[in-house]
Design a protein around this motif. Structure first.
Motif, PDB file in Angstrom:
ATOM      1  N   UNK A  78      21.490 -26.950-151.694  1.00 32.53           N
ATOM      2  CA  UNK A  78      21.498 -27.334-153.101  1.00 32.53           C
ATOM      3  C   UNK A  78      20.668 -28.592-153.309  1.00 32.53           C
ATOM      4  N   UNK A  79      19.978 -28.664-154.444  1.00 32.08           N
ATOM      5  CA  UNK A  79      19.556 -29.955-154.983  1.00 32.08           C
ATOM      6  C   UNK A  79      20.651 -30.401-155.934  1.00 32.08           C
ATOM      7  N   UNK A  80      20.990 -31.689-155.894  1.00 35.24           N
ATOM      8  CA  UNK A  80      22.099 -32.177-156.711  1.00 35.24           C
ATOM      9  C   UNK A  80      21.691 -33.422-157.493  1.00 35.24           C
ATOM     10  N   UNK A  81      22.475 -33.736-158.536  1.00 35.41           N
ATOM     11  CA  UNK A  81      22.280 -34.963-159.272  1.00 35.41           C
ATOM     12  C   UNK A  81      21.778 -34.745-160.685  1.00 35.41           C
ATOM     13  N   UNK A  82      21.581 -35.867-161.377  1.00 38.89           N
ATOM     14  CA  UNK A  82      21.150 -35.843-162.767  1.00 38.89           C
ATOM     15  C   UNK A  82      19.943 -36.707-163.019  1.00 38.89           C
ATOM     16  N   UNK A  83      18.996 -36.659-162.094  1.00 40.36           N
ATOM     17  CA  UNK A  83      17.818 -37.523-162.173  1.00 40.36           C
ATOM     18  C   UNK A  83      16.776 -37.046-163.177  1.00 40.36           C
ATOM     19  N   UNK A  84      16.923 -35.814-163.661  1.00 34.62           N
ATOM     20  CA  UNK A  84      15.909 -35.229-164.531  1.00 34.62           C
ATOM     21  C   UNK A  84      14.849 -34.462-163.786  1.00 34.62           C
ATOM     22  N   UNK A  85      14.787 -34.664-162.462  1.00 35.05           N
ATOM     23  CA  UNK A  85      13.926 -33.900-161.569  1.00 35.05           C
ATOM     24  C   UNK A  85      12.464 -33.852-162.015  1.00 35.05           C
ATOM     25  N   UNK A  86      11.993 -34.990-162.510  1.00 33.08           N
ATOM     26  CA  UNK A  86      10.595 -35.122-162.878  1.00 33.08           C
ATOM     27  C   UNK A  86      10.211 -34.476-164.185  1.00 33.08           C
ATOM     28  N   UNK A  87      11.177 -33.808-164.827  1.00 32.84           N
ATOM     29  CA  UNK A  87      10.897 -33.083-166.068  1.00 32.84           C
ATOM     30  C   UNK A  87      11.771 -33.530-167.232  1.00 32.84           C
ATOM     31  N   UNK A  88      12.498 -34.616-167.052  1.00 31.78           N
ATOM     32  CA  UNK A  88      13.426 -35.110-168.076  1.00 31.78           C
ATOM     33  C   UNK A  88      14.482 -34.073-168.432  1.00 31.78           C
ATOM     34  N   UNK A  89      14.931 -33.310-167.427  1.00 30.35           N
ATOM     35  CA  UNK A  89      15.938 -32.275-167.649  1.00 30.35           C
ATOM     36  C   UNK A  89      17.290 -32.910-167.974  1.00 30.35           C
ATOM     37  N   UNK A  90      18.111 -32.162-168.719  1.00 27.66           N
ATOM     38  CA  UNK A  90      19.346 -32.728-169.268  1.00 27.66           C
ATOM     39  C   UNK A  90      20.580 -32.424-168.432  1.00 27.66           C
ATOM     40  N   UNK A  91      20.472 -31.571-167.420  1.00 23.67           N
ATOM     41  CA  UNK A  91      21.648 -31.132-166.682  1.00 23.67           C
ATOM     42  C   UNK A  91      21.919 -32.011-165.455  1.00 23.67           C
ATOM     43  N   UNK A  92      23.166 -31.927-164.983  1.00 20.13           N
ATOM     44  CA  UNK A  92      23.547 -32.457-163.680  1.00 20.13           C
ATOM     45  C   UNK A  92      23.732 -31.267-162.751  1.00 20.13           C
ATOM     46  N   UNK A  93      22.990 -31.235-161.651  1.00 16.58           N
ATOM     47  CA  UNK A  93      23.120 -30.149-160.687  1.00 16.58           C
ATOM     48  C   UNK A  93      24.251 -30.457-159.711  1.00 16.58           C
ATOM     49  N   UNK A  94      25.197 -29.517-159.587  1.00 21.16           N
ATOM     50  CA  UNK A  94      26.356 -29.705-158.724  1.00 21.16           C
ATOM     51  C   UNK A  94      26.191 -28.932-157.413  1.00 21.16           C
ATOM     52  N   UNK A  95      27.103 -29.183-156.481  1.00 26.24           N
ATOM     53  CA  UNK A  95      27.095 -28.521-155.181  1.00 26.24           C
ATOM     54  C   UNK A  95      28.485 -27.973-154.879  1.00 26.24           C
ATOM     55  N   UNK A  96      28.527 -26.772-154.343  1.00 25.41           N
ATOM     56  CA  UNK A  96      29.784 -26.145-153.917  1.00 25.41           C
ATOM     57  C   UNK A  96      30.810 -26.128-155.051  1.00 25.41           C
ATOM     58  N   UNK A  97      30.355 -25.801-156.244  1.00 27.16           N
ATOM     59  CA  UNK A  97      31.240 -25.749-157.417  1.00 27.16           C
ATOM     60  C   UNK A  97      31.129 -24.362-158.034  1.00 27.16           C
ATOM     61  N   UNK A  98      32.210 -23.600-157.974  1.00 28.58           N
ATOM     62  CA  UNK A  98      32.189 -22.221-158.429  1.00 28.58           C
ATOM     63  C   UNK A  98      31.813 -22.082-159.894  1.00 28.58           C
ATOM     64  N   UNK A  99      32.152 -23.081-160.695  1.00 28.52           N
ATOM     65  CA  UNK A  99      31.827 -23.005-162.118  1.00 28.52           C
ATOM     66  C   UNK A  99      30.318 -22.939-162.363  1.00 28.52           C
ATOM     67  N   UNK A 100      29.530 -23.468-161.427  1.00 26.65           N
ATOM     68  CA  UNK A 100      28.075 -23.507-161.610  1.00 26.65           C
ATOM     69  C   UNK A 100      27.299 -22.549-160.715  1.00 26.65           C
ATOM     70  N   UNK A 101      27.849 -22.187-159.565  1.00 24.07           N
ATOM     71  CA  UNK A 101      27.166 -21.242-158.665  1.00 24.07           C
ATOM     72  C   UNK A 101      28.203 -20.473-157.873  1.00 24.07           C
ATOM     73  N   UNK A 102      28.209 -19.169-158.051  1.00 21.07           N
ATOM     74  CA  UNK A 102      29.202 -18.329-157.377  1.00 21.07           C
ATOM     75  C   UNK A 102      28.650 -16.921-157.198  1.00 21.07           C
ATOM     76  N   UNK A 103      29.268 -16.190-156.299  1.00 21.55           N
ATOM     77  CA  UNK A 103      28.940 -14.791-156.089  1.00 21.55           C
ATOM     78  C   UNK A 103      30.132 -13.960-156.541  1.00 21.55           C
ATOM     79  N   UNK A 104      29.873 -13.026-157.437  1.00 22.13           N
ATOM     80  CA  UNK A 104      30.928 -12.137-157.920  1.00 22.13           C
ATOM     81  C   UNK A 104      30.313 -10.816-158.347  1.00 22.13           C
ATOM     82  N   UNK A 105      31.031  -9.736-158.081  1.00 23.11           N
ATOM     83  CA  UNK A 105      30.584  -8.385-158.467  1.00 23.11           C
ATOM     84  C   UNK A 105      29.182  -8.076-157.967  1.00 23.11           C
TER      85      UNK A 105
END
Length: 267
Positions: A52-79
């Protein structure tokens, strides 16, 4: 029918060979399946395949999200699918959460074909991407970036493929890119594919080629695509491009759904 995962040996982040007998299911003519994730197991993404890349640095593009790690709400496998979900919720200094998965340190390859079957999120402010960067990235854009699929929600249905190099990039307004319109990218799954050889890179949607970048100049400034690259899947929110017309907070949560990721190499 979903393929079973392929066994592989990696040293220093680079795949050396595959040993599973699933190449007989190979739908790509003249290629051998060397790595895949079919997302058959439920829960967090396979940690043997994804970082994972994590954090809320904007990733050089002034992005608005915070990237999380090992959090099912944001990244999961189902169906049988990987779900990357963007949510409107505060995390540290950001108003949204999401995830950015990458195979850096797990798997990289040089030349071959990438196929990703995916359904895209919808709504102003969303910015999903399927892309690749050099395992030996020291300076961007000099060491190269290949964008197989980018989609910005305020321009619904327009799929972009691009390369970034020292000589050709959007900062200099010399970027090499093209676009294909599909009206149902958020309603149906489509296969996004890049075919990468020493001579050129072709990008397709459902086997319709819409972008080609050729190695005409034979220089590193124009063609840094002669070394191992790794894969990235992410759902950004906002940013200089994705947020150009603002973010519609009424759309959340939004899901980027991936049915499979497969990498083939020339036999």
């Amino acid at each position: 029918m979903k393929l079973q995962p392929v066994a592989h040996l990696i040293i220093g982040g680079i795949l050396l060979f595959s040993v599973a007998g699933c190449a007989s299911n190979n739908p790509v003519s003249g290629k051998k399946l060397i790595w895949s994730d079919e997302f058959n197991e439920r829960g967090l993404p396979d940690a043997t395949k994804w970082n994972y890349d994590t954090g809320g640095s904007g990733f050089g593009n002034e992005e608005a999200q915070f990237y999380t790690k090992d959090r099912l709400e944001n990244a999961r496998v189902e169906n049988g699918k990987l779900i990357i979900e963007a949510r409107k919720e505060t995390r540290e200094n950001r108003k949204y959460t999401s995830a950015r998965l990458l195979t850096k340190g797990k798997f990289s390859f040089q030349y071959g074909t990438v196929e990703v079957r995916a359904k895209l999120p919808k709504g102003r402010g969303t910015w999903p991407a399927i892309w690749m960067m050099s395992e030996d990235m020291k300076k961007w854009p000099d060491d190269g970036e290949l964008d197989i699929m980018e989609h910005v929600g305020y321009h619904q249905g327009y799929i972009h493929a691009s390369v970034h190099t020292k000589k050709y990039n959007h900062i200099m307004q010399t970027q090499k890119t093209d676009t294909l319109f599909l009206k149902d990218v958020s309603e149906k799954f489509h296969v996004y594919k890049a075919d990468w050889s020493p001579e050129k890179i072709d990008v397709y949607i459902d086997n319709q080629k819409f972008f080609t970048y050729e190695n005409k100049e034979k220089s590193y400034g124009a063609w840094p695509f002669d070394k191992p690259y790794y894969l990235i899947l992410n759902l950004a929110i906002g940013g200089m491009w994705g947020g150009k017309e603002g973010i519609d907070d009424s759309i959340f949560p939004q899901k980027f759904e991936i049915d499979y990721v497969r990498v083939y190499q020339n036999k």
